[in-house]
Structures are given as structure tokens and as C-alpha cells.
Motif scaffolding. Structure first.
Motif, PDB file in Angstrom:
ATOM      1  N   ILE A 165     -48.814   3.599 -27.306  1.00 59.18           N
ATOM      2  CA  ILE A 165     -47.725   4.313 -26.630  1.00 59.18           C
ATOM      3  C   ILE A 165     -46.392   3.661 -26.941  1.00 59.18           C
ATOM      4  O   ILE A 165     -45.397   4.348 -27.241  1.00 59.18           O
ATOM      5  CB  ILE A 165     -47.976   4.349 -25.109  1.00 59.18           C
ATOM      6  N   PHE A 225     -44.925   6.391 -29.126  1.00 61.59           N
ATOM      7  CA  PHE A 225     -44.254   7.231 -28.130  1.00 61.59           C
ATOM      8  C   PHE A 225     -43.395   6.369 -27.207  1.00 61.59           C
ATOM      9  O   PHE A 225     -43.625   6.316 -25.991  1.00 61.59           O
ATOM     10  CB  PHE A 225     -45.297   8.006 -27.304  1.00 61.59           C
ATOM     11  N   GLN A 281     -40.611   6.728 -25.943  1.00 60.18           N
ATOM     12  CA  GLN A 281     -39.880   7.463 -24.908  1.00 60.18           C
ATOM     13  C   GLN A 281     -40.788   7.845 -23.735  1.00 60.18           C
ATOM     14  O   GLN A 281     -40.310   8.384 -22.732  1.00 60.18           O
ATOM     15  CB  GLN A 281     -39.248   8.734 -25.502  1.00 60.18           C
ATOM     16  N   SER A 282     -42.077   7.579 -23.830  1.00 62.46           N
ATOM     17  CA  SER A 282     -43.034   7.962 -22.778  1.00 62.46           C
ATOM     18  C   SER A 282     -43.676   6.736 -22.141  1.00 62.46           C
ATOM     19  O   SER A 282     -44.891   6.692 -21.937  1.00 62.46           O
ATOM     20  CB  SER A 282     -44.112   8.880 -23.367  1.00 62.46           C
ATOM     21  N   GLN A 283     -42.863   5.733 -21.798  1.00 70.37           N
ATOM     22  CA  GLN A 283     -43.429   4.512 -21.250  1.00 70.37           C
ATOM     23  C   GLN A 283     -44.003   4.702 -19.847  1.00 70.37           C
ATOM     24  O   GLN A 283     -44.735   3.840 -19.360  1.00 70.37           O
ATOM     25  CB  GLN A 283     -42.379   3.397 -21.254  1.00 70.37           C
ATOM     26  N   TRP A 284     -43.700   5.817 -19.198  1.00 69.07           N
ATOM     27  CA  TRP A 284     -44.317   6.092 -17.907  1.00 69.07           C
ATOM     28  C   TRP A 284     -45.825   6.311 -18.044  1.00 69.07           C
ATOM     29  O   TRP A 284     -46.571   6.253 -17.058  1.00 69.07           O
ATOM     30  CB  TRP A 284     -43.664   7.330 -17.275  1.00 69.07           C
ATOM     31  N   LEU A 285     -46.276   6.540 -19.285  1.00 65.93           N
ATOM     32  CA  LEU A 285     -47.700   6.714 -19.532  1.00 65.93           C
ATOM     33  C   LEU A 285     -48.458   5.391 -19.653  1.00 65.93           C
ATOM     34  O   LEU A 285     -49.686   5.399 -19.779  1.00 65.93           O
ATOM     35  CB  LEU A 285     -47.906   7.516 -20.823  1.00 65.93           C
TER      36      LEU A 285
END
Length: 341
Positions: free
Chosen positions: A121, A125, A127-131
Motif C-alpha cells: 500500500i 497506493f 494516497q490510500s494510507q487509511w487502508l
């Protein structure tokens, strides 16, 4: 049969009763954790006197160090404490359900699964560290399931679990290395994660990890009697009414969740889940009703104190806490091996 019924009716419970000496040791661990937290908040590039720290925290005094303490030091120390609790509990649970002193989230592949997904991640990704946290949990659980599947042969044997865990961890480690080679321009963002560090800890990260810590600790305390039963042979545990494989699976999921939540915040921090439960066990024994809170307190204190050392020993250069934990944990682990023959 009479001995079995006697054991069922309370012999086992009497064996695991609380002792005054154990309560004293828990009190010492609590003081150690509180002292480590206080020192971790007070010490750094700029030292904050304890009296001033107390005035800021309890009286709301707006001193010169208010911003440093409230925005940097305090959230970092609390995140470190939560990470220490989660990893120590994960290690203690895994050592209990597998009856193997080498079991910890790193060695059986749980950390590797969480780390592989988290690094994927971070690199692919960003930009999607909330994942990170849910992704790390999924990776940890998939790694745990794979280890169980590979080690299953007419039942589970702990030696096969360790060997399968080492193989899975090596495979996932190769995957991480491949990602770093193919995306070398993004390696810098993942390096702190690989080593394990608290440098980016803040209040939002504390809000992420705190629910996992609170719920995980409560579930571990509730499961302490089941962990005590799992210390017996599988046949004895079944004769006492325990669903051995079902509880192993549920407790593995709990350990994976605790490890994944810590890995998603601090990275691949090693030795905490291996060394801290052993250190607690040396002083308080194998009773999980006491070992669970002891491991939690000791894990919080050790990680917080190690982070303070990492920040101050080579100041102004700040080391990742993972380096300090490895420097302290490896000799202690060798001492345990020597002591235990």
C-alpha cells in the motif's frame, strides 16, 4: 475418571489462583510503565522538567514547552505504549496456543503478512494510507491461515507451525524485497516502516490504534483461562470441555489483529512479541491471568523507554526504535537460550 472430575470441579482453578507476590510484581510493572511513559515525554532534544510537565498536563498551563509536549512528545509516547502492549500480547498469546517459546508474530509469519500488504500500500497506493490497518490485518490473517494450512497433517503440531511460519515469512520477505527493487524511487518512504519507528506518531495514529489496544487487551484477559487450558496437552484440554482447534483459531485471529494494528502504525518492529512475554514469565510465572496484564505493562514500558533512548543517545540524530529493540532484544534472547539450555 475421579481425578479428571476433580480437576474439572476446581483443581485447575485453585492451581492458577492469584498470589500476593504476583500482585506486587504487577504493581512494579505498572510503576515501570508509568515511569517510562513520563521519562519518554520529558526527555528529548529539549528536556521538560517533570514539574512543568505536570502543570501542563493537569493544570493546562500554557508554558514554552506546551506545544512540544502536547503535539509531539505525548502522542508519540502513548502510541509507543499502545504498540508495545499489542505486540507483547500477540507474542504471549501465540506462545500459549502453540506451546512454543519461539512463537511470536514475527517468527510465525504474521508480521510478514501484515508488513507485505502494508508496504504494498505504501509503495503502490501512497494516497490510500487509511487502508494500512485493515490491509495489514487481512495480510496477517491470510499469512496465519496459510501457515495453519501448510502445517496441518492429522492435526496441528507446534513444530510444523514454526517451520511453516519461517517459510511463509521468508517468501513474503522476498516479495517485499522485490517491491523495493522494482520501485527503488519510492524506497525512502518504506524504509522507516521496514526498520520500525515512531517518528511520525501523532494523535490521529493514536486514535487508530487505541481501539485495537483496548478491545484486544479486554479479549486477551477474558481468554486467559482458555490460554491456561491450552498449556495442557490437547487431550487434557478437550477432556475439560475446551474446543482446542476452535480456540486456537480464534486466539490466532486475536493475536493477528493485535500485531497487524501495531505493524500498520510503527512498521516491522521486532523482538517485542518474543522477548517481553518471556521476561514477564520469568518474574510472574505461566498463569495467563497474570501474564496477560504483566506482558501488557512491560511491553508498554519497554517500547516507550527504547524510543526515548533512540531519540536521545545520538541526538540530534534520531534512530528508529526498531534498531534499539534489536540491540536490546537479541542479547536478551541469547541469554534466555543460554539460561534454558
Amino acid at each position: 475418571m475421579q481425578n479428571k472430575l476433580a480437576l474439572q470441579k476446581g483443581g485447575f482453578k485453585r492451581k492458577w489462583r492469584w498470589k500476593p507476590s504476583s500482585i506486587l510484581i504487577l504493581a512494579v510493572f505498572f510503576i515501570f510503565a508509568l515511569a517510562s511513559l513520563s521519562i519518554g515525554v520529558a526527555r528529548g532534544a529539549v528536556s521538560i522538567p517533570l514539574a512543568e510537565m505536570g502543570s501542563i498536563l493537569f493544570l493546562g498551563e500554557q508554558s514554552d514547552h506546551y506545544g512540544i509536549l502536547m503535539n509531539i512528545r505525548l502522542p508519540r509516547a502513548l502510541v509507543g505504549a499502545a504498540v508495545g502492549i499489542n505486540l507483547a500480547l500477540a507474542g504471549a498469546i501465540l506462545q500459549g496456543i502453540m506451546k512454543n517459546p519461539l512463537a511470536d508474530p514475527q517468527i510465525i509469519g504474521v508480521n510478514a503478512g501484515a508488513g507485505f500488504v502494508a508496504i504494498t500500500i505504501l509503495i503502490l497506493f501512497p494516497q490510500s494510507q487509511w487502508l494500512l490497518t485493515p490491509g495489514a490485518f487481512i495480510g496477517a490473517m491470510l499469512a496465519a491461515i496459510l501457515v495453519y494450512a501448510l502445517s496441518w497433517k492429522n492435526g496441528i503440531q507446534t513444530t510444523r507451525i514454526i517451520l511453516a511460519g519461517v517459510a511463509v515469512a521468508s517468501l513474503l520477505g522476498a516479495g517485499v524485497s522485490g517491491l523495493l527493487v522494482f520501485y527503488s524511487d519510492r524506497v525512502h518512504g518504506a524504509m522507516q516502516f521496514i526498520v520500525g519507528g515512531l517518528g511520525t506518531s501523532s494523535w490521529p495514529q493514536l486514535k487508530i490504534i487505541a481501539p485495537y489496544t483496548i478491545i484486544g487487551l479486554l479479549l486477551a484477559l477474558i481468554s486467559s483461562n482458555r490460554l491456561n487450558l491450552l498449556l495442557l496437552s490437547d487431550n487434557n484440554a478437550r477432556s475439560l470441555g475446551l474446543n482446542v482447534e476452535g480456540n486456537r483459531l480464534l486466539l490466532t485471529a486475536l493475536a493477528s489483529l493485535l500485531a497487524a494494528s501495531a505493524v500498520s502504525i510503527v512498521g516491522l518492529l521486532g523482538f517485542v512479541g518474543l522477548v517481553v512475554p518471556h521476561a514477564a514469565r520469568l518474574m510472574i510465572g505461566n498463569n495467563y491471568r497474570m501474564l496477560i496484564p504483566a506482558s501488557a505493562l512491560l511491553g508498554a514500558g519497554v517500547v516507550t523507554l527504547s524510543d526515548m533512548i533512540a531519540r536521545t543517545v545520538f541526538a540530534p540524530i534520531e534512530l528508529p526504535v526498531g534498531i534499539v529493540m534489536a540491540a536490546v532484544g537479541a542479547p536478551f534472547f541469547l541469554y534466555l537460550l543460554k539460561r534454558g539450555g
